[in-house]
Design an enzyme around this catalytic site. Structure first.
Site, PDB file in Angstrom:
ATOM      1  N   GLY A   1       0.841  -1.181   0.000  1.00  0.00           N
ATOM      2  CA  GLY A   1       0.000   0.000   0.000  1.00  0.00           C
ATOM      3  C   GLY A   1       0.873   1.226   0.000  1.00  0.00           C
ATOM      4  CB  THR A   2       3.167   2.422  -1.992  1.00  0.00           C
ATOM      5  OG1 THR A   2       3.659   1.332  -1.211  1.00  0.00           O
ATOM      6  CG2 THR A   2       4.268   3.460  -2.127  1.00  0.00           C
TER       7      THR A   2
END
Length: 535
Positions: free
Chosen positions: A354-355
């Site tokens: 998750g970025t």
């Protein structure tokens, strides 16, 4: 430099072209925040900070104030690329022995234990102090406004939010996760697409960070709240850990791929894996939509990733130097191992990430490649009550095996998945690029660079191309729209091909290229709510 006038422009979306400023990221509201700062006289660095801060509000499914961050900054007057490593170390009180005593045989994924020192607020302050033109109070103002007044939840964001909410509702049931649900719910329910979500505590924290150049987060009121929460729930992170934190300015590392220098942040980040794969693969002749070309690309990535997972950790603890891993000799020897049939490398599990990634450019030729992440969606599931500070879980990647290069130690930075990329040629900036998504990131970098350099695709077309992802062993996942004739040909070469049911794990990228006349060409990811804001 690329001759951008001859780029093929067949794509799902047109490449955005401008010359006064550009911001590319995964959320339209965040891109607009960066553009507003450019229009107020800020430079590409100010715009990057504004966008990054706004993303903590408008895409909390991927990052937060408690994130880590990395940046590559091109200063055009100096013709120089600067690197910033704002990943944080583990707590000084944590150890394998302490975890074993609590009954753990591996690092937990969620909760207070895998939380390391967040680096993002320090990154914003350091970038602003060294390269920014506007005060941090003005640069963070758009993010504060979004948090205070609220914004409507967009489509991809809403889908990711709902997926995370449902998962956490089933698995995160103990007291330390209560504040996460209070923060990321609306009237006690799961948010829906189109709902207006606001976070007053988030706004207050951003305001304090802006007014104190992040001192409040590491040494002041916010640090006190983090310290108290960790003590209450038997965490390891303390105010002393926060107070002693400093970002690290680093010399970026590069590999030359067919005349272009591809830059990454040095380890503890995994950007070197993309460079190693390019270094191996460049000995091959690339052919458009060709099974043998894809086969060799996949094999090069498998070899590079196997070595990356074996060696990459904190630089002073690596058994092999970055120079060795990027050397011509290494690339040639590894390429010689590639045959016409799929290799069986040492297997390892690849979690999804998750970025958020963003790229900015201004009229003076300054450009920023910036990436920020909580990890694995919302991160640890820990939100410090009343602050909006959602903490990352980067410590999850530590190993409790003493023989592993990423063995857990006090005050150590873990192997890090988030990586900003940058391309230059003949000491001139081509521009920033990045692909978010955990262990997909170096694979995305590799595919974007080869699509750009080998096949002259414009930024949007390079991002639109269907992607493949090595998962482990001989398994390769491909997107649903990957050409079937290539799937069948790769299967005949021994690859275990799986056609994914959705594109959620194949990364989300952004690109800005600059030509010799200062014209900017931007591409944004079709796999997210991405947009290009420009003028």
């Amino acid at each position: 430099m690329f001759d951008l006038s001859h780029y093929p422009f067949a794509s799902q979306r047109n490449t955005v072209i401008a010359n006064r400023g550009m911001v590319a990221t995964s959320q339209p509201l965040a891109a607009q925040a960066g553009l507003d700062i450019l229009k107020k006289g800020g430079n590409a660095v100010d715009a990057a900070i504004a966008t990054a801060a706004a993303l903590t509000v408008v895409e909390p499914t991927s990052n937060g104030i408690g994130s880590d961050a990395f940046a590559l900054v091109w200063i055009n007057d100096d013709k120089k690329l600067h690197g910033l490593n704002a990943s944080g170390p583990s707590a000084t009180s944590i150890s394998k022995e302490a975890l074993v005593a609590r009954g753990f045989d591996k690092m937990p994924m969620h909760g207070v234990i895998p939380v390391t020192v967040p680096g993002a607020p320090a990154a914003w302050a350091a970038l602003s102090k060294r390269f920014g033109k506007l005060p941090l109070t003005e640069v963070l103002a758009p993010a504060i406004s979004y948090a205070e007044q609220g914004y409507p939840i967009s489509v991809t964001l809403g889908q990711n939010w709902q997926n995370g909410y449902k998962k956490y509702k089933e698995t995160l049931t103990t007291a330390e996760f209560k504040s996460w649900f209070e923060t990321f719910s609306i009237d006690g329910r799961m948010p829906e697409i189109g709902d207006i979500w606001a976070s007053p505590g988030h706004a207050d924290t951003l305001r304090k960070i802006a007014e104190t150049n992040a001192e409040a987060f590491y040494k002041g009121d916010i640090a006190d709240k983090i310290d108290a929460f960790m003590k209450q729930h038997d965490g390891f992170l303390t105010k002393d850990d926060l107070a002693s934190y400093e970002v690290e300015w680093v010399d970026p590392i590069k590999v030359n791929y067919k005349g272009y220098d591809v830059w990454e942040i040095p380890p503890n980040g995994q950007g070197i894996v993309a460079q190693m794969a390019l270094n191996i693969y460049q000995h091959s002749e690339a052919k458009w939509q060709d099974a043998d070309t894809l086969h060799k690309q996949i094999e090069a990535m498998k070899l590079a990733y196997t070595d990356g997972k074996a060696f990459v950790t904190e630089r002073d603890e690596m058994l092999v130097t970055t120079e060795t891993l990027l050397s011509k000799d290494y690339g040639e020897k590894r390429y010689a191992e590639i045959t016409d049939h799929a290799l069986q490398p040492t297997p390892f599990d690849i979690p999804k990430g998750g970025t958020v990634y963003l790229a900015t450019a201004d009229a003076d030729g300054n450009m920023v490649s910036f990436i920020q992440s909580n990890y694995m969606g919302f991160g640890s599931g820990i939100v410090i009550p009343g602050t909006g500070v959602s903490l990352q879980n980067r410590g999850y990647d530590f190993s409790l095996d003493e023989n592993h290069p990423n063995f857990l130690k006090p005050g150590k930075r873990t192997y890090h998945t988030i990586i900003p990329g940058f391309l230059t040629k003949d000491n001139e900036a081509v521009g920033p690029f990045g692909v978010m998504g955990g262990y997909m990131q170096p694979q995305g970098h590799f595919q974007v660079v080869t699509h750009t350099v080998d096949f002259a695709l414009n930024p949007q077309a390079a991002l639109d191309m269907p992607r493949w992802q090595w998962i482990g062993d001989k398994r390769i996942d491909v997107e649903p729209h990957f050409p079937n004739y290539l799937v069948q040909a790769l299967k005949r070469k021994g690859h275990d091909i799986h056609v994914a049911t959705d594109g959620g794990s194949f990364g989300r990228g952004q690109i800005i290229w600059r030509d010799a006349n200062g014209v900017l060409y931007g591409g944004t990811e079709p796999r997210t709510d991405g947009t290009i804001a420009a003028f």
